[in-house]
Design an enzyme around this catalytic site. Structure first.
Site, PDB file in Angstrom:
ATOM      1  N   ASP A  97       0.759  -1.221  -0.034  1.00 56.14           N
ATOM      2  CA  ASP A  97      -0.065  -0.046   0.079  1.00 56.14           C
ATOM      3  C   ASP A  97       0.945   1.334  -0.037  1.00 56.14           C
ATOM      4  O   ASP A  97       1.183   1.728   1.172  1.00 56.14           O
ATOM      5  CB  ASP A  97      -0.908  -0.013   1.016  1.00 56.14           C
ATOM      6  CG  ASP A  97      -1.991   1.011   1.075  1.00 56.14           C
ATOM      7  OD1 ASP A  97      -2.091   1.847  -0.048  1.00 56.14           O
ATOM      8  OD2 ASP A  97      -2.892   1.089   1.969  1.00 56.14           O
ATOM      9  N   ALA A  98       1.282   1.689  -1.379  1.00 54.44           N
ATOM     10  CA  ALA A  98       2.173   2.716  -1.256  1.00 54.44           C
ATOM     11  C   ALA A  98       1.579   3.895  -2.128  1.00 54.44           C
ATOM     12  O   ALA A  98       2.066   5.181  -2.026  1.00 54.44           O
ATOM     13  CB  ALA A  98       3.459   2.500  -1.907  1.00 54.44           C
ATOM     14  N   LYS A  99       0.285   3.507  -2.863  1.00 54.33           N
ATOM     15  CA  LYS A  99      -0.276   4.756  -3.802  1.00 54.33           C
ATOM     16  C   LYS A  99       0.547   5.608  -4.609  1.00 54.33           C
ATOM     17  O   LYS A  99       0.602   6.515  -4.542  1.00 54.33           O
ATOM     18  CB  LYS A  99      -1.220   5.514  -2.773  1.00 54.33           C
ATOM     19  CG  LYS A  99      -2.014   4.808  -2.046  1.00 54.33           C
ATOM     20  CD  LYS A  99      -3.126   5.490  -1.006  1.00 54.33           C
ATOM     21  CE  LYS A  99      -4.233   4.842  -0.335  1.00 54.33           C
ATOM     22  NZ  LYS A  99      -3.609   3.937   0.709  1.00 54.33           N
ATOM     23  N   ARG A 100       1.465   4.929  -5.357  1.00 53.88           N
ATOM     24  CA  ARG A 100       2.442   5.552  -6.009  1.00 53.88           C
ATOM     25  C   ARG A 100       1.758   6.162  -7.517  1.00 53.88           C
ATOM     26  O   ARG A 100       0.808   5.267  -7.879  1.00 53.88           O
ATOM     27  CB  ARG A 100       3.508   4.970  -6.592  1.00 53.88           C
ATOM     28  CG  ARG A 100       4.308   4.403  -5.040  1.00 53.88           C
ATOM     29  CD  ARG A 100       4.990   5.596  -4.496  1.00 53.88           C
ATOM     30  NE  ARG A 100       6.013   5.357  -3.406  1.00 53.88           N
ATOM     31  CZ  ARG A 100       6.064   5.295  -2.281  1.00 53.88           C
ATOM     32  NH1 ARG A 100       4.847   5.512  -1.606  1.00 53.88           N
ATOM     33  NH2 ARG A 100       7.024   4.773  -1.580  1.00 53.88           N
ATOM     34  N   THR A 127      -0.519  -0.600  -4.851  1.00 50.49           N
ATOM     35  CA  THR A 127      -1.704   0.194  -4.979  1.00 50.49           C
ATOM     36  C   THR A 127      -1.120   1.460  -5.666  1.00 50.49           C
ATOM     37  O   THR A 127      -0.039   2.078  -5.406  1.00 50.49           O
ATOM     38  CB  THR A 127      -2.325   0.621  -3.600  1.00 50.49           C
ATOM     39  OG1 THR A 127      -1.276   1.261  -2.788  1.00 50.49           O
ATOM     40  CG2 THR A 127      -2.952  -0.420  -2.766  1.00 50.49           C
TER      41      THR A 127
END
Length: 283
Positions: A97-100, A127
């Protein structure tokens, strides 16, 4: 290295075998304190190790939140690297879960950080944020296909602020689709023809109520945060996701982790959630 079986297929097999549940690993300060651990690298490592030892061999998917490890610098990243490797060695899938989200070579570098098989932080899925345009994700989409990994793209998130972007109508779209609907359509196209499940999923909050105005049938997984502490329950899933509920990956963090550090209590909570999800979605 030979590519893995596609993430979507591996995810379906894992959920069928271990139950349709994702446990978030979110070692924020208040949770460390609740476990009587110091908010330092030693506390972070003990927390993470306890979760892995208790759950890694029985939960299908884990979602470590990169930020809670990054805040400790290189030593925190080292804890995350070991955690990812140990979880995967135990047969679990890891969604980082890093939402890059970025463009060009920067997006490519983010993809290589998490989706290249020989990378220290290699995970089964990542993510990502599409708000520089879905096409900006192409380096991650391409590398995910090559490596047998997956992506979870922010589409309809559970935070109230998300609606101002995600439910905005695109003026240039002749169909008058919202931004979220456009993201979902792109994902459906990337998953076309895949079986038993495509590898490109959407993040869709379990707290959002009736989503029947959106086509969630993207032939890919729907990562659904919001179960537990945010107020949603497994019983809410059919009403939110409709016919796509079979492809939902419900994510629970505090609802499970608050029962630590007792390993037996962690296991009992995870098993209870998995059983409740099975009953709700007919898995």
């Amino acid at each position: 290295m030979s590519p893995l079986e596609p993430f979507g297929a591996r995810l379906r097999h894992a959920m069928d075998a271990r139950g349709p549940l994702c446990v978030g690993i979110d070692p924020h300060e208040s949770l460390l304190s609740a476990w009587d651990l110091d908010d330092d690298v030693r506390g972070l490592e003990r927390f993470t190790r306890t979760v892995i030892d208790a759950l890694a061999d029985r939960v299908a998917v884990f979602k470590p939140q990169s930020a809670f490890f990054e805040r400790f610098g290189s030593r925190g990243i080292a804890v995350l690297e070991r955690a990812v490797a140990d979880l995967r060695d135990a047969g679990a899938l890891v969604v980082m879960d890093a939402k890059r989200g970025d463009i060009g070579s920067t997006m490519s570098a983010y993809a290589e950080t998490f989706l290249r098989e020989d990378a220290p932080l290699f995970a089964d899925a990542l993510t990502v944020s599409p708000y520089l345009g879905y096409g900006s994700l192409k380096p991650a989409v391409d590398l995910a296909r090559e490596s047998g990994c997956g992506l979870f793209v922010l589409a309809l998130t559970s935070n109230p602020e998300g609606a101002e972007v995600q439910r905005a109508v695109r003026a240039e779209d002749p169909a008058g689709r919202t931004v979220a609907a456009t993201v979902l359509a792109h994902l459906a196209a990337d998953n076309a023809g895949e079986s038993p499940l495509g590898s490109f999923g959407a993040v869709v909050g379990a707290t959002l109520g009736d989503l029947s105005s959106f086509d969630l049938d993207i032939n890919g997984p729907l990562l659904a945060p919001g179960i537990g502490a945010q107020g949603a329950t497994p019983a809410d899933l059919p009403a939110v996701f409709g016919e796509a509920v079979r492809n939902v990956v419900p994510s629970v963090s505090r609802g499970v982790l608050r029962h630590g550090p007792d390993p037996a209590a962690l296991r009992a909570s995870a098993e209870r959630y998995a059983d409740e999800v099975r009953a709700a979605v007919g898995a």
